[in-house]
Design an enzyme around this catalytic site. Structure first.
Site: not given
Ligand code: IMP
Ligand code: MG
Length: 176
Positions: A42, A98, A101, A129, A151
């Site tokens: 990403g 990227d 979340d 986010k 997104v």
């Molecule tokens: P986290 O571990 O939940 O913070 O997620 C991080 C990873 O989830 C990011 O590096 C993205 O690859 C994926 N991700 C989180 N939100 C989105 C989104 O809205 N669109 C696409 N990929 C996302």
């Molecule tokens: Mg990622």
């Protein structure tokens, strides 16, 4: 299900913000060398664009982690599919992501990489986010804060699609 994309952040706005972020990084790392870690897949578009405007010496390395599979919500379990090529001991490391979340991926990565004893370890993300955070993580550079939306574009995918859109778009799944 029909996939509908709608522009959220235009191409020009993304490009301008990345240049601003690079300028900030140039100020913060003046006189130092930077070890940029691009989180595959990403972050590729963002990391390359950012690196183009960084003026201190840059070494690029890549790491592949997976957390999402093909779904629109984080699975919660993170696996390292490809580790770094170079050691980071004593280096100034900047993780380029990227999107943040839940924060689980970066909390896991930052914890893992800090054990390799870099001189410094910071995090840079194009999108954040904050309302989705489950695990606390210190993010040093944020391009854009967005709402709790799914997104795509500028490297971000849904089931490996849409990465090549030159802007950030919201993706919605609609009943036919
Ligand atoms: P986290 O571990 O939940 O913070 O997620 C991080 C990873 O989830 C990011 O590096 C993205 O690859 C994926 N991700 C989180 N939100 C989105 C989104 O809205 N669109 C696409 N990929 C996302
Ligand atoms: Mg990622």
């Amino acid at each position: 299900m029909r996939e509908v994309t709608q522009v959220l952040i235009e191409e020009e706005k993304v490009a301008a913000r990345i240049r601003e972020m690079a300028e900030q990084i140039n100020r913060d790392y003046e006189g130092k060398k930077l070890h940029l870690i691009c989180i595959l897949s990403g972050s590729v578009f963002f990391a390359c664009e950012l690196a183009k405007y960084i003026k201190v010496p840059v070494k690029l390395d890549f790491m592949r982690v997976s957390s999402y599979g093909n779904s629109m919500s984080s699975s919660g379990s993170i696996s390292i599919d490809q580790d770094l090529q170079f050691g980071i001991d004593g280096k100034h490391v900047l993780i380029v992501e990227d999107i943040v979340d839940s924060g689980r991926t970066l909390a896991f990565l930052a914890n893992m990489l800090s054990k390799r004893e870099p001189a410094s370890l910071r995090i840079c993300t194009l999108l954040d986010k904050p309302s989705c955070r489950v695990t606390e993580v210190d993010v040093d550079y944020v391009g854009f804060e967005i709402e709790d939306l799914f997104v795509v574009g500028y490297g971000l995918d849904y089931a490996q699609k849409y990465r090549n859109l030159p802007y950030i778009a919201q993706l919605e799944l609609k009943e036919d």
